[in-house]
Design a protein around this motif. Structure first.
Motif, PDB file in Angstrom:
ATOM      1  N   MET A   1      -7.377   3.211   1.092  1.00  0.00           N
ATOM      2  CA  MET A   1      -6.806   3.081  -0.241  1.00  0.00           C
ATOM      3  C   MET A   1      -7.680   3.772  -1.283  1.00  0.00           C
ATOM      4  SD  MET A   1      -5.621  -0.886  -0.062  1.00  0.00           S
ATOM      5  CE  MET A   1      -5.896  -1.053  -1.821  1.00  0.00           C
TER       6      MET A   1
ATOM      7  N   SER B   1      -5.541  -4.727  -4.545  1.00  0.00           N
ATOM      8  CA  SER B   1      -6.822  -4.466  -3.884  1.00  0.00           C
ATOM      9  C   SER B   1      -7.741  -5.674  -3.944  1.00  0.00           C
ATOM     10  CB  SER B   1      -7.497  -3.255  -4.534  1.00  0.00           C
ATOM     11  OG  SER B   1      -7.672  -3.462  -5.928  1.00  0.00           O
TER      12      SER B   1
ATOM     13  N   CYS C   1       0.835  -1.205   0.000  1.00  0.00           N
ATOM     14  CA  CYS C   1       0.000   0.000   0.000  1.00  0.00           C
ATOM     15  C   CYS C   1       0.871   1.256   0.000  1.00  0.00           C
ATOM     16  CB  CYS C   1      -0.924  -0.020   1.210  1.00  0.00           C
ATOM     17  SG  CYS C   1      -2.091   1.357   1.263  1.00  0.00           S
TER      18      CYS C   1
ATOM     19  N   THR D   1       0.976   3.490  -3.411  1.00  0.00           N
ATOM     20  CA  THR D   1       0.367   4.801  -3.199  1.00  0.00           C
ATOM     21  C   THR D   1       1.341   5.931  -3.493  1.00  0.00           C
ATOM     22  OG1 THR D   1      -1.104   3.891  -1.498  1.00  0.00           O
ATOM     23  CG2 THR D   1      -0.801   6.260  -1.514  1.00  0.00           C
TER      24      THR D   1
END
Length: 259
Positions: free
Chosen positions: A184, A100, A72, A76
Motif C-alpha cells: 500500500m 491503513s 485496498c 488504490t
C-alpha cells in the motif's frame, strides 16, 4: 462471495459520488470487524479461551482480510487516478488513513494472538489465566460477521495437530497483512500528517449533557452584568483581605496614639 453494501444512504450521503459512498461503507465495516477482533483477542490465554473462541477469531480474521483486499483495491484505483477532483481526493485520503490505521491495528492483534497461542495451549487448560470472566464474544462476533447466531458445539477433545496448524495458518496471514501494508505504501503516497480530518464524522462527539452545559455557559457569558462564580469568589477574597489590612492598620494607629 462478492461484498454487498446494504447500507441505506442518509442526508450526509446526498450528492456524494457512489465510489466515495461505497468506500465509506467498506471502511466502516472494517473498523467494526477489527474492533470485534481486538475484543476477542483480549480473551486469548484467559479462562474464557476455548476452541470456539479460536474459531471466532479465525472467522473474524477472514472477514477482515476480505474487506481489506476489497478496500485496498477500491481506494488504490481511485487515488491513483490523476483526474480525481480535489474534494473527492481529500475524502478518499481520509478513508485511506482510516483504512491503513485499522489494518495496522489488525496486524498488531494478529501478532498478539499468535504469541499468546504459543504460550497458552488449549491442550493444557490448566495453564490458562483465571481472570474470573465468564462467557465469550460469540454475540459480538456474530454482529461483526452479520450472521444471526454463532453458537457452536465444541468437540470434547482437541483434535491432534489442529492447534499447530492454526498457528501456522495465522503466521502466514500475518505475513500477508504485513506485505499488504508495505505494498500500500508503495502504490499510494498519502502522508498521514498532511491529511486533516474535518466534518462531524471525524469530530469529537459531544453528549447531550456536554451540549447543554456549553449552551448554558454561552448564555451566562452573554448576559450583561452577569459575573461568573469564580470571578465573584475572587472579588470576595480581595475584599476580605482589604478589610483585614484596614483593621490591622487601624489597630496599629490606635496603639501608637494611646501608648
Amino acid at each position: 462471495m462478492p461484498l454487498v453494501n446494504n447500507k441505506v444512504g442518509d442526508n450526509s450521503t446526498v450528492g456524494k459520488d457512489k465510489a466515495l459512498i461505497d468506500g465509506e461503507a467498506l471502511v466502516d465495516s472494517l473498523i467494526k470487524v477489527v474492533a470485534c477482533y481486538r475484543h476477542l483477542a483480549s480473551c486469548v490465554g484467559s479462562c474464557t479461551d476455548s476452541l470456539q473462541l479460536r474459531d471466532e477469531l479465525r472467522q473474524t480474521r477472514e472477514k477482515a482480510q476480505k474487506l481489506s483486499v476489497a478496500i485496498c483495491h477500491h481506494l488504490t484505483s481511485h487515488l491513483r487516478n490523476k483526474s480525481l477532483p480535489e474534494e473527492q481526493r481529500k475524502e478518499m485520503e481520509l478513508l485511506w488513513v482510516a483504512f491503513s490505521s485499522s489494518l495496522e491495528l489488525l496486524h498488531v492483534d494478529m501478532c498478539k494472538v499468535f504469541k499468546m497461542g504459543d504460550v497458552f495451549s488449549l491442550a493444557d487448560t490448566g495453564t490458562l489465566v483465571q481472570t474470573g470472566l465468564q462467557g465469550g464474544g460469540s454475540e459480538v462476533a456474530a454482529r461483526a460477521l452479520s450472521i444471526p447466531d454463532l453458537n457452536q458445539a465444541q468437540p470434547p477433545a482437541l483434535p491432534a495437530g489442529l492447534e499447530s496448524q492454526e498457528q501456522s495458518t495465522l503466521e502466514q496471514e500475518i505475513s500477508q497483512i504485513d506485505h499488504m501494508i508495505d505494498d500500500m505504501e508503495m502504490k499510494v503516497n498519502v502522508l498521514r500528517w498532511m491529511v486533516e480530518p474535518h466534518g462531524p464524522q471525524y469530530a469529537d462527539p459531544l453528549s447531550s449533557t456536554d451540549s447543554a452545559s456549553l449552551a448554558l455557559l454561552s448564555v451566562d457569558e452573554e448576559r450583561p452584568g452577569h459575573q461568573p462564580l469564580c470571578q465573584r469568589s475572587h472579588i470576595f477574597v480581595l475584599l476580605l483581605l482589604f478589610a483585614v489590612v484596614f483593621v490591622a492598620a487601624t489597630l496599629s494607629v490606635c496603639i501608637f496614639l494611646f501608648s
